[in-house]
Design a protein around this motif. Sequence first.
Motif, PDB file in Angstrom:
ATOM      1  N   ALA A  91       0.914  -1.419  -0.019  1.00  0.00           N
ATOM      2  CA  ALA A  91      -0.116   0.147  -0.279  1.00  0.00           C
ATOM      3  C   ALA A  91       1.239   1.340  -0.226  1.00  0.00           C
ATOM      4  N   LEU A  92       0.194   1.632  -0.572  1.00  0.00           N
ATOM      5  CA  LEU A  92       1.353   3.772  -0.123  1.00  0.00           C
ATOM      6  C   LEU A  92       0.191   4.566  -0.542  1.00  0.00           C
ATOM      7  N   TYR A  93       0.482   6.108   0.474  1.00  0.00           N
ATOM      8  CA  TYR A  93      -0.702   6.791   1.130  1.00  0.00           C
ATOM      9  C   TYR A  93       0.314   7.694   0.359  1.00  0.00           C
ATOM     10  N   SER A  94      -1.018   8.375  -0.554  1.00  0.00           N
ATOM     11  CA  SER A  94      -1.129   9.341  -1.766  1.00  0.00           C
ATOM     12  C   SER A  94      -1.446  10.652  -1.477  1.00  0.00           C
ATOM     13  N   ALA A  95      -1.366  12.356  -2.100  1.00  0.00           N
ATOM     14  CA  ALA A  95      -2.245  13.169  -2.106  1.00  0.00           C
ATOM     15  C   ALA A  95      -2.858  12.685  -3.372  1.00  0.00           C
ATOM     16  N   MET A  96      -4.103  13.586  -3.986  1.00  0.00           N
ATOM     17  CA  MET A  96      -4.482  13.482  -5.163  1.00  0.00           C
ATOM     18  C   MET A  96      -4.598  14.985  -4.811  1.00  0.00           C
ATOM     19  N   LEU A  97      -4.198  15.113  -5.907  1.00  0.00           N
ATOM     20  CA  LEU A  97      -3.525  17.030  -6.825  1.00  0.00           C
ATOM     21  C   LEU A  97      -4.328  17.437  -7.043  1.00  0.00           C
ATOM     22  N   ARG A  98      -5.566  18.611  -7.493  1.00  0.00           N
ATOM     23  CA  ARG A  98      -5.790  19.676  -8.312  1.00  0.00           C
ATOM     24  C   ARG A  98      -4.314  20.172  -9.245  1.00  0.00           C
ATOM     25  N   PRO A  99      -4.560  20.758  -9.785  1.00  0.00           N
ATOM     26  CA  PRO A  99      -3.562  20.707 -11.395  1.00  0.00           C
ATOM     27  C   PRO A  99      -2.795  21.911 -10.904  1.00  0.00           C
ATOM     28  N   ASP A 100      -3.440  22.700  -9.728  1.00  0.00           N
ATOM     29  CA  ASP A 100      -3.231  24.386  -9.031  1.00  0.00           C
ATOM     30  C   ASP A 100      -1.991  23.683  -7.832  1.00  0.00           C
ATOM     31  N   GLY A 101      -2.591  22.687  -7.750  1.00  0.00           N
ATOM     32  CA  GLY A 101      -1.568  22.256  -5.982  1.00  0.00           C
ATOM     33  C   GLY A 101      -2.546  21.620  -5.091  1.00  0.00           C
ATOM     34  N   GLY A 102      -3.414  22.251  -5.269  1.00  0.00           N
ATOM     35  CA  GLY A 102      -4.307  22.148  -4.623  1.00  0.00           C
ATOM     36  C   GLY A 102      -4.779  20.363  -3.956  1.00  0.00           C
ATOM     37  N   VAL A 103      -4.696  20.259  -2.405  1.00  0.00           N
ATOM     38  CA  VAL A 103      -5.415  18.624  -2.132  1.00  0.00           C
ATOM     39  C   VAL A 103      -6.704  18.300  -1.806  1.00  0.00           C
ATOM     40  N   ILE A 104      -6.960  17.032  -3.101  1.00  0.00           N
ATOM     41  CA  ILE A 104      -8.162  17.238  -3.613  1.00  0.00           C
ATOM     42  C   ILE A 104      -8.763  16.675  -2.311  1.00  0.00           C
ATOM     43  N   ASP A 105      -7.577  14.994  -2.030  1.00  0.00           N
ATOM     44  CA  ASP A 105      -7.635  14.393  -0.826  1.00  0.00           C
ATOM     45  C   ASP A 105      -6.459  13.502  -0.875  1.00  0.00           C
ATOM     46  N   ASP A 106      -6.274  13.161   0.643  1.00  0.00           N
ATOM     47  CA  ASP A 106      -5.418  11.840   0.921  1.00  0.00           C
ATOM     48  C   ASP A 106      -5.896  10.889   1.069  1.00  0.00           C
TER      49      ASP A 106
END
Lengths: 416, 129
Positions: free
Chosen positions: A102-117
Motif C-alpha cells: 500500500a501507498l499513502y498519497s495526495a491527489m492534487l488539483r492542477p493548481d496543487g491543492g489537495v483534493i484528498d489524501d
Amino acid sequence: MGARPCGLALFYWPKATMTTLKQTPLNAAHRAMGAKMVDFGGWDMPVNYGSQIEEHHQVRNDCGMFDVCHMRVVDAKGDGVRAFLRYLLANNADKLTVPGKALYSAMLRPDGGVIDDLIIYFMSEQWFRIVVNAGTADKDIAWMKEQAEEFNRHLPQGDAAVVLSPPGGKLDRGTLENPHPNPPLGGEGTKPITITSRDDLAMVAIQGPNARAKVWQVLPQTKAATEGLVNFQAADCGEYFVARTGYTGEDGFEVMLPKTKVEEFWYALNKAGVKPIGLGARDTLRLEAGMNLYGHDMDETVGPLESGMAWTVDLLSERDFIGKAALLANPPSTKLVGLLLLDRGVLRDHQKVHSAHGTGEITSGTFSPTLEKSIALARVPKGVAIGDTVQVAVRDKMLAAKVVKYPFARNGKGLV
Amino acid sequence: MSNPNNLKYTATHEWVRTEADGTISVGITQHAQELLGDMVFVEAPQAGRKLQAKEECAVVESVKAAADVYAPVSGEVLAANSALDGSPEQINNTPYDAWIFKMKPDNAADVAALLDAAAYQAVVDSEAH
C-alpha cells in the motif's frame, strides 16, 4: 454554559440537526452498545461509548475496533492502471512492487491543492484498490472518472500510457524511467480503466498491539494469508480484504468485507474482547500519531508541501503528475509543525500562533491522553524551527508552546 | 442521574447551590458534562471579580470541546475551586459536588428566580428535539 466556536468542527454540538443523517450498517450495533451518536459530516456516527480517554488508552495498550464504513472503497481496474495512477497521484505508484503493498498519497488539483489524501493497494497490474475519505468520496470519484476518461481516450491509438498534462503542460510517455513497463496497451482486447465505488463493502479498523491476534481469533481462515503481511500491505482473502494499515499509530488491521456480514463480524470481535472505539478517540489517536485529517490539516486551498506531506510527493523524478508543475512553480512559504503546550489549557483548531517569523494557525489541536498535555499541528512560517517557543492566542491570553517534531506518540509510547 | 431538587439551574446548564451563609456555589450539570465528555481543563474566575448575570466567567474544556460557563446571577466571585486544576474529571464523576466557583450574589431574589429542577429538566428535554 455555551459551546465555543474554537471547539473541534468535527463535533456539531450540542444540538442534533433535523436533517436525515446517513447511517452505516453498524448503526443499530452502536446504539445497542451505548454509543453517543453525533453528526459527523452528514453521517450518524459514534463519538464515544462512555469515556473517550479510556477508549484512547484501550487502543494504545490493548486493542479496539472502529466503524469506518463511512469511508469509501474504490476499485481502479483495467490495463495500464499503474500508469494511470502514476499520473493521477502525487506519490509514485511505481514504489509498489510487491503485490498487496500500500501507498499513502495526495491527489492534487492542477493548481496543487489537495483534493484528498488516500491509500492505494497494489493487487495486480489490472487492479489497484483505493480507500478515500468519507466527506470527499463523491468528488474524488468524479475526478478519478474524469481523468480515466481522458486516459482511455488514448487507448485506440495504442499509446494509453500517454496522458495529457494539465493545460500548458508537457506530454508524459510514462515509461521513460519506469521500472515497471506497462503491458502493451491499445488494440484488440485492451481493457479501459474503470473506476468503481464499492458501495457493497463495509470497513472495520481493528487497532492496537493485540489487534491482529483478535482478528485471527474471529477469522481464522484469513490467518495463513495475513500473518506474513508487513506494515502497509494487504491480502485479498475472498470475502475479506485484510490490510495492515490504520489511523492510530498502532499495529492492526483494516478489514473490508461485504456490508451484509459486517454486523456479525463486529459482534464477533466484541465477543472476543475487542471494545468499540468512537470517533473522539480516533481523532486523539491520529493526532498523537501525527497523521493529517483532511479538511483540517489540508484541503483544496493548500498544497501537500505546506501540509507535512512532502515525504509523499516525488518532485525529483521525470514522472509528471497532476499538480506537479504548480508545486515546482510555487515553493512553499509555510510548513506544518507539531506544538506542545507549555502552559495550562487546550490548543484548538484555528487558534493563531505568533512567532518571531510571523503568524501561523493551528490546524488540529487537542488534549493528548498519552502525554497528558495539549498538542497540536500548526501551519507556521517556514523560518520557525524545532525547539522554538511560540505564543498561541487562546481566548484572551497568550500561552507558550514549544515547536516539536511529530509524531507525538506511537506504539503505546509518548515520543515528545 | 436526576437533577437534585435542592439546587437551582440556568437554561445554559449551570447549577447553583445556596449555602447557609447566603453565598452560592456554581457548577455545570450532569447533562452538560455528558455532552462535553472527558473534562481536561477548567479556567475559573479570580476572587474579587465582579460579574453581571449571564457574563462569560469560566471555561471548561473536554478533550473534544471548550465551553463557556456563565454567571448565573450578578455578584462578586469569592473563590475558585483549585482542586479541579489537578483533577478536572471530578466534573464528570460527581458534577453536583464539583463546584467551579463561589459567588456572593447582589440580590438573593435573583437566585430564587432561577429554574428549579423540574423546569431545568424541561429545558434538557426540549434540546433533545
